[in-house]
Design an enzyme around this catalytic site. Structure first.
Site, PDB file in Angstrom:
ATOM      1  N   TYR A   1       0.821  -1.220   0.000  1.00  0.00           N
ATOM      2  CA  TYR A   1       0.000   0.000   0.000  1.00  0.00           C
ATOM      3  C   TYR A   1       0.849   1.262   0.000  1.00  0.00           C
ATOM      4  O   TYR A   1       0.447   2.276  -0.567  1.00  0.00           O
ATOM      5  CB  TYR A   1      -0.981  -0.032   1.187  1.00  0.00           C
ATOM      6  CG  TYR A   1      -2.118  -0.998   0.934  1.00  0.00           C
ATOM      7  CD1 TYR A   1      -2.127  -2.255   1.521  1.00  0.00           C
ATOM      8  CD2 TYR A   1      -3.149  -0.672   0.063  1.00  0.00           C
ATOM      9  CE1 TYR A   1      -3.141  -3.160   1.246  1.00  0.00           C
ATOM     10  CE2 TYR A   1      -4.169  -1.572  -0.221  1.00  0.00           C
ATOM     11  CZ  TYR A   1      -4.155  -2.823   0.383  1.00  0.00           C
ATOM     12  OH  TYR A   1      -5.158  -3.720   0.082  1.00  0.00           O
TER      13      TYR A   1
ATOM     14  N   THR B   1     -15.812  -0.531 -14.069  1.00  0.00           N
ATOM     15  CA  THR B   1     -15.801  -1.653 -13.130  1.00  0.00           C
ATOM     16  C   THR B   1     -16.279  -2.918 -13.830  1.00  0.00           C
ATOM     17  O   THR B   1     -17.219  -2.878 -14.624  1.00  0.00           O
ATOM     18  CB  THR B   1     -16.666  -1.395 -11.874  1.00  0.00           C
ATOM     19  OG1 THR B   1     -16.663  -2.574 -11.065  1.00  0.00           O
ATOM     20  CG2 THR B   1     -18.106  -1.019 -12.218  1.00  0.00           C
TER      21      THR B   1
ATOM     22  N   HIS C   1     -14.681   0.907  -0.503  1.00  0.00           N
ATOM     23  CA  HIS C   1     -13.561   0.021  -0.133  1.00  0.00           C
ATOM     24  C   HIS C   1     -12.451   0.748   0.612  1.00  0.00           C
ATOM     25  O   HIS C   1     -11.317   0.275   0.673  1.00  0.00           O
ATOM     26  CB  HIS C   1     -13.016  -0.672  -1.389  1.00  0.00           C
ATOM     27  CG  HIS C   1     -14.023  -1.568  -2.036  1.00  0.00           C
ATOM     28  ND1 HIS C   1     -13.917  -1.986  -3.337  1.00  0.00           N
ATOM     29  CD2 HIS C   1     -15.163  -2.129  -1.568  1.00  0.00           C
ATOM     30  CE1 HIS C   1     -14.955  -2.763  -3.637  1.00  0.00           C
ATOM     31  NE2 HIS C   1     -15.726  -2.867  -2.596  1.00  0.00           N
TER      32      HIS C   1
ATOM     33  N   GLN D   1     -15.550   2.308  -5.816  1.00  0.00           N
ATOM     34  CA  GLN D   1     -14.821   1.177  -5.245  1.00  0.00           C
ATOM     35  C   GLN D   1     -13.339   1.536  -5.113  1.00  0.00           C
ATOM     36  O   GLN D   1     -12.569   0.812  -4.519  1.00  0.00           O
ATOM     37  CB  GLN D   1     -14.983  -0.050  -6.145  1.00  0.00           C
ATOM     38  CG  GLN D   1     -16.421  -0.536  -6.265  1.00  0.00           C
ATOM     39  CD  GLN D   1     -16.581  -1.562  -7.366  1.00  0.00           C
ATOM     40  OE1 GLN D   1     -16.296  -2.740  -7.183  1.00  0.00           O
ATOM     41  NE2 GLN D   1     -16.990  -1.107  -8.551  1.00  0.00           N
ATOM     42  N   ASN D   2     -12.973   2.675  -5.693  1.00  0.00           N
ATOM     43  CA  ASN D   2     -11.568   3.089  -5.708  1.00  0.00           C
ATOM     44  C   ASN D   2     -11.144   3.681  -4.372  1.00  0.00           C
ATOM     45  O   ASN D   2     -11.933   4.353  -3.714  1.00  0.00           O
ATOM     46  CB  ASN D   2     -11.326   4.096  -6.842  1.00  0.00           C
ATOM     47  CG  ASN D   2     -11.637   3.474  -8.185  1.00  0.00           C
ATOM     48  OD1 ASN D   2     -11.729   2.255  -8.319  1.00  0.00           O
ATOM     49  ND2 ASN D   2     -11.816   4.315  -9.193  1.00  0.00           N
TER      50      ASN D   2
END
Ligand code: APR
Length: 228
Positions: free
Chosen positions: A53, A171, A104, A86-87
């Protein structure tokens, strides 16, 4: 103002240089999701997860919103635009959208490992082992890992139930519960799907077969011509 609800995914940020997950050359081709984005991975090797990350955060800091993001921000002049993404990047916000819900999580935030309500903004790109919350627990990336609950899904469903227009962009609709949001759209609501690839869904939709940048320009033209 009519409510325009957008569900976006990794393809939305592809033209900003951020890799998608399942396309050719996607992240999940290079990394095993169970090794870098799951609670099991965190228990087994937290340094590896932090490194994964941190690299993505470093890249995000160097990235910019693309024409697609900017196009959605411009639509706020004509519609009450709600982005459900969702990003975990902040490119919708940086493009100027005022209502963005992250399903998310958010890459530029860290979270306590003992109290989910303790969430902290991160200045730079690096989150290290030893960085602690105010209760003394190790901080982890504020993202939803594989198999973890999606706390914002109910709020997202409520927003979808109010949609006058629904737009799906970038997506693959492979991941639930996000992909199931399309079922909360009121019957008869026009649905547009922007994706260069063919995407299957049980819902009727207008497929704008293009990348986000070009596709959202086409959508703008269509919506304004139809004076929704
Ligand atoms: N413009 C629009 N769409 C694009 C572009 C582009 N420039 N480039 C690729 N796409 C499309 C692909 O055709 C594909 O349908 O974007 C989609 C990306 O799909 P995925 O990689 O599966 O990403 P996404 O659907 O966002 O993944 C959902 O899975 O791994 C988890 O948590 C992660 O939020 C993510 C979730």
């Amino acid at each position: 103002m009519k409510k325009l609800v957008v569900l976006s995914g990794a393809g939305m940020s592809a033209e900003s240089g951020i890799r998608t997950f399942r396309d050719m050359g996607g992240l999940w081709e290079e990394y095993d999701v169970m090794e870098v984005a799951s609670p099991q991975a965190w228990n087994r090797d937290p340094e590896l997860v932090q490194r994964f990350y941190n690299e993505r955060r470093k890249q995000l800091i160097e990235s910019k919103p693309n024409k697609g993001h900017e196009g959605l921000a411009k639509l706020e002049k004509y519609f009450d635009v709600e982005i459900i993404t969702q990003n975990i990047d902040d490119l919708h916000e940086r493009a100027g959208n005022s209502k963005v819900l992250h399903l998310h999580g958010e890459l530029k935030k860290a979270r306590s490992t003992v109290d989910d309500s303790l969430i902290y903004p991160l200045d730079g790109w690096e989150l290290k082992m030893g960085d602690k919350c105010e209760k003394g627990s190790q901080l982890r990336p504020h993202v939803v890992w594989l198999g973890e609950p999606v706390p914002m899904i109910l709020k997202a469903a409520e927003i979808c139930e109010q949609a006058d227009i629904f737009v799906v962009v970038g997506t693959s609709l492979n991941v639930y519960p996000a992909a199931g949001l399309i079922d909360y759209i009121p019957f008869g609501t026009p649905i547009y799907l922007i994706d260069p690839a063919d995407i299957s869904s049980h819902k009727n939709f207008t497929h704008i077969k293009a990348k986000a940048g070009k596709g959202i320009m086409e959508l703008q033209k269509e919506l304004l011509e139809n004076s929704f």
